[in-house]
Motif scaffolding. Structure first.
Motif, PDB file in Angstrom:
ATOM      1  N   MET A   1       4.531 -12.224  13.833  1.00  0.00           N
ATOM      2  CA  MET A   1       3.821 -11.017  13.450  1.00  0.00           C
ATOM      3  C   MET A   1       4.049  -9.893  14.464  1.00  0.00           C
ATOM      4  SD  MET A   1      -0.089 -10.628  12.319  1.00  0.00           S
ATOM      5  CE  MET A   1      -0.781  -9.044  12.083  1.00  0.00           C
ATOM      6  N   ALA A   2       4.199 -10.215  15.702  1.00  0.00           N
ATOM      7  CA  ALA A   2       4.323  -9.177  16.717  1.00  0.00           C
ATOM      8  C   ALA A   2       5.698  -8.519  16.714  1.00  0.00           C
ATOM      9  CB  ALA A   2       4.028  -9.752  18.093  1.00  0.00           C
ATOM     10  N   THR A   3       6.673  -9.120  16.040  1.00  0.00           N
ATOM     11  CA  THR A   3       8.006  -8.524  16.015  1.00  0.00           C
ATOM     12  C   THR A   3       8.218  -7.605  14.826  1.00  0.00           C
ATOM     13  OG1 THR A   3       8.890 -10.433  14.826  1.00  0.00           O
ATOM     14  CG2 THR A   3       9.033 -10.477  17.239  1.00  0.00           C
ATOM     15  N   ARG A   4       7.249  -7.537  13.950  1.00  0.00           N
ATOM     16  CA  ARG A   4       7.381  -6.638  12.795  1.00  0.00           C
ATOM     17  C   ARG A   4       6.351  -5.514  12.921  1.00  0.00           C
ATOM     18  NH1 ARG A   4       3.330  -7.349   9.134  1.00  0.00           N
ATOM     19  NH2 ARG A   4       2.250  -9.341   9.148  1.00  0.00           N
ATOM     20  N   PRO A   5       6.633  -4.385  12.291  1.00  0.00           N
ATOM     21  CA  PRO A   5       5.665  -3.291  12.353  1.00  0.00           C
ATOM     22  C   PRO A   5       4.328  -3.695  11.735  1.00  0.00           C
ATOM     23  CG  PRO A   5       7.748  -2.541  11.407  1.00  0.00           C
ATOM     24  CD  PRO A   5       7.828  -4.038  11.539  1.00  0.00           C
ATOM     25  N   CYS A   6       3.287  -3.142  12.252  1.00  0.00           N
ATOM     26  CA  CYS A   6       1.949  -3.429  11.723  1.00  0.00           C
ATOM     27  C   CYS A   6       1.725  -2.656  10.432  1.00  0.00           C
ATOM     28  CB  CYS A   6       0.887  -3.010  12.738  1.00  0.00           C
ATOM     29  SG  CYS A   6       0.970  -3.963  14.248  1.00  0.00           S
ATOM     30  N   ASP A   7       1.036  -3.297   9.494  1.00  0.00           N
ATOM     31  CA  ASP A   7       0.658  -2.625   8.258  1.00  0.00           C
ATOM     32  C   ASP A   7      -0.484  -1.662   8.555  1.00  0.00           C
ATOM     33  OD1 ASP A   7       2.450  -4.123   6.719  1.00  0.00           O
ATOM     34  OD2 ASP A   7       0.988  -5.738   6.466  1.00  0.00           O
ATOM     35  N   LEU A   8      -0.408  -0.490   7.993  1.00  0.00           N
ATOM     36  CA  LEU A   8      -1.505   0.462   8.115  1.00  0.00           C
ATOM     37  C   LEU A   8      -1.847   1.005   6.741  1.00  0.00           C
ATOM     38  CD1 LEU A   8      -0.706   2.478  11.362  1.00  0.00           C
ATOM     39  CD2 LEU A   8      -2.434   0.727  11.015  1.00  0.00           C
ATOM     40  N   HIS A   9      -3.116   0.960   6.428  1.00  0.00           N
ATOM     41  CA  HIS A   9      -3.639   1.425   5.149  1.00  0.00           C
ATOM     42  C   HIS A   9      -3.337   2.907   4.962  1.00  0.00           C
ATOM     43  CE1 HIS A   9      -6.425   1.714   1.790  1.00  0.00           C
ATOM     44  NE2 HIS A   9      -6.970   2.761   2.366  1.00  0.00           N
ATOM     45  N   ARG A  10      -2.945   3.264   3.759  1.00  0.00           N
ATOM     46  CA  ARG A  10      -2.696   4.674   3.436  1.00  0.00           C
ATOM     47  C   ARG A  10      -3.699   5.125   2.387  1.00  0.00           C
ATOM     48  NH1 ARG A  10       2.454   6.926   4.806  1.00  0.00           N
ATOM     49  NH2 ARG A  10       3.621   5.410   6.006  1.00  0.00           N
ATOM     50  N   LEU A  11      -4.086   6.343   2.515  1.00  0.00           N
ATOM     51  CA  LEU A  11      -5.031   6.916   1.560  1.00  0.00           C
ATOM     52  C   LEU A  11      -4.315   7.303   0.276  1.00  0.00           C
ATOM     53  CD1 LEU A  11      -7.016   9.256   3.962  1.00  0.00           C
ATOM     54  CD2 LEU A  11      -7.819   7.121   2.940  1.00  0.00           C
ATOM     55  N   PRO A  12      -5.036   7.283  -0.842  1.00  0.00           N
ATOM     56  CA  PRO A  12      -4.438   7.752  -2.100  1.00  0.00           C
ATOM     57  C   PRO A  12      -4.224   9.274  -2.025  1.00  0.00           C
ATOM     58  CG  PRO A  12      -6.749   7.157  -2.422  1.00  0.00           C
ATOM     59  CD  PRO A  12      -6.398   6.783  -1.017  1.00  0.00           C
ATOM     60  N   PRO A  13      -3.455   9.830  -2.952  1.00  0.00           N
ATOM     61  CA  PRO A  13      -3.158  11.271  -2.918  1.00  0.00           C
ATOM     62  C   PRO A  13      -4.390  12.181  -2.882  1.00  0.00           C
ATOM     63  CG  PRO A  13      -1.763  10.172  -4.521  1.00  0.00           C
ATOM     64  CD  PRO A  13      -2.756   9.159  -4.042  1.00  0.00           C
ATOM     65  N   ALA A  14      -5.430  11.851  -3.606  1.00  0.00           N
ATOM     66  CA  ALA A  14      -6.644  12.677  -3.612  1.00  0.00           C
ATOM     67  C   ALA A  14      -7.825  11.787  -3.212  1.00  0.00           C
ATOM     68  CB  ALA A  14      -6.864  13.287  -4.984  1.00  0.00           C
ATOM     69  N   PRO A  15      -7.973  11.528  -1.903  1.00  0.00           N
ATOM     70  CA  PRO A  15      -9.005  10.574  -1.469  1.00  0.00           C
ATOM     71  C   PRO A  15     -10.423  11.109  -1.656  1.00  0.00           C
ATOM     72  CG  PRO A  15      -7.991  11.598   0.432  1.00  0.00           C
ATOM     73  CD  PRO A  15      -7.239  12.073  -0.773  1.00  0.00           C
ATOM     74  N   THR A  16     -11.296  10.186  -1.975  1.00  0.00           N
ATOM     75  CA  THR A  16     -12.718  10.513  -2.051  1.00  0.00           C
ATOM     76  C   THR A  16     -13.347  10.138  -0.705  1.00  0.00           C
ATOM     77  OG1 THR A  16     -13.326   8.305  -2.808  1.00  0.00           O
ATOM     78  CG2 THR A  16     -12.742   9.922  -4.509  1.00  0.00           C
ATOM     79  N   VAL A  17     -14.607  10.466  -0.539  1.00  0.00           N
ATOM     80  CA  VAL A  17     -15.308  10.086   0.683  1.00  0.00           C
ATOM     81  C   VAL A  17     -15.313   8.563   0.809  1.00  0.00           C
ATOM     82  CG1 VAL A  17     -17.533  10.093   1.862  1.00  0.00           C
ATOM     83  CG2 VAL A  17     -16.719  12.167   0.757  1.00  0.00           C
ATOM     84  N   GLY A  18     -15.494   7.861  -0.290  1.00  0.00           N
ATOM     85  CA  GLY A  18     -15.455   6.394  -0.281  1.00  0.00           C
ATOM     86  C   GLY A  18     -14.102   5.864   0.173  1.00  0.00           C
ATOM     87  N   ASP A  19     -13.018   6.513  -0.286  1.00  0.00           N
ATOM     88  CA  ASP A  19     -11.670   6.116   0.142  1.00  0.00           C
ATOM     89  C   ASP A  19     -11.506   6.303   1.645  1.00  0.00           C
ATOM     90  OD1 ASP A  19     -10.823   5.510  -2.475  1.00  0.00           O
ATOM     91  OD2 ASP A  19     -10.108   7.570  -2.819  1.00  0.00           O
ATOM     92  N   LEU A  20     -12.032   7.409   2.162  1.00  0.00           N
ATOM     93  CA  LEU A  20     -11.938   7.676   3.598  1.00  0.00           C
ATOM     94  C   LEU A  20     -12.713   6.642   4.400  1.00  0.00           C
ATOM     95  CD1 LEU A  20     -12.354  11.551   3.542  1.00  0.00           C
ATOM     96  CD2 LEU A  20     -10.260  10.280   4.004  1.00  0.00           C
ATOM     97  N   GLU A  21     -13.914   6.328   3.967  1.00  0.00           N
ATOM     98  CA  GLU A  21     -14.733   5.342   4.676  1.00  0.00           C
ATOM     99  C   GLU A  21     -14.086   3.960   4.635  1.00  0.00           C
ATOM    100  OE1 GLU A  21     -18.527   5.739   2.791  1.00  0.00           O
ATOM    101  OE2 GLU A  21     -19.069   7.509   3.976  1.00  0.00           O
ATOM    102  N   THR A  22     -13.608   3.580   3.463  1.00  0.00           N
ATOM    103  CA  THR A  22     -12.946   2.283   3.321  1.00  0.00           C
ATOM    104  C   THR A  22     -11.674   2.247   4.163  1.00  0.00           C
ATOM    105  OG1 THR A  22     -13.835   2.015   1.098  1.00  0.00           O
ATOM    106  CG2 THR A  22     -11.918   0.672   1.669  1.00  0.00           C
ATOM    107  N   GLY A  23     -10.895   3.301   4.079  1.00  0.00           N
ATOM    108  CA  GLY A  23      -9.652   3.382   4.849  1.00  0.00           C
ATOM    109  C   GLY A  23      -9.882   3.291   6.342  1.00  0.00           C
ATOM    110  N   TYR A  24     -10.950   3.925   6.813  1.00  0.00           N
ATOM    111  CA  TYR A  24     -11.285   3.889   8.242  1.00  0.00           C
ATOM    112  C   TYR A  24     -11.555   2.453   8.680  1.00  0.00           C
ATOM    113  CZ  TYR A  24     -13.748   4.968  12.581  1.00  0.00           C
ATOM    114  OH  TYR A  24     -14.142   5.012  13.885  1.00  0.00           O
ATOM    115  N   MET A  25     -12.305   1.717   7.894  1.00  0.00           N
ATOM    116  CA  MET A  25     -12.641   0.331   8.230  1.00  0.00           C
ATOM    117  C   MET A  25     -11.404  -0.572   8.139  1.00  0.00           C
ATOM    118  SD  MET A  25     -15.738   0.528   9.099  1.00  0.00           S
ATOM    119  CE  MET A  25     -16.169  -1.185   9.227  1.00  0.00           C
TER     120      MET A  25
END
Length: 67
Positions: A1-25
């Motif tokens: 796992m340490a030799t591959r890039p880490c996955d990072l969550h991406r927000l949808p094109p038009a994020p809602t406040v819920g998307d932002l909160e979920t994405g942050y976590m």
């Protein structure tokens, strides 16, 4: 796992406040997992090198690099 890039969550094109909160976590968890994998890889590498040094009869001390 340490030799591959880490996955990072991406927000949808038009994020809602819920998307932002979920994405942050989700991103926080992913970053913590990535950092844990990196530390484990570094610790394993340093232990392997120390074992090789000891097997060769060397006295070289390898300290873990500071972040």
């Amino acid at each position: 796992m340490a030799t591959r890039p880490c996955d990072l969550h991406r927000l949808p094109p038009a994020p809602t406040v819920g998307d932002l909160e979920t994405g942050y976590m989700i991103r926080g968890r992913q970053i913590a997992e990535c950092e844990t994998a990196r530390r484990l890889a570094v610790d394993t590498l340093m232990a392997e090198r120390a074992a090789v040094d000891a097997a060769r009869g060397g006295t070289a001390s390898r300290a873990r690099p500071q972040p």
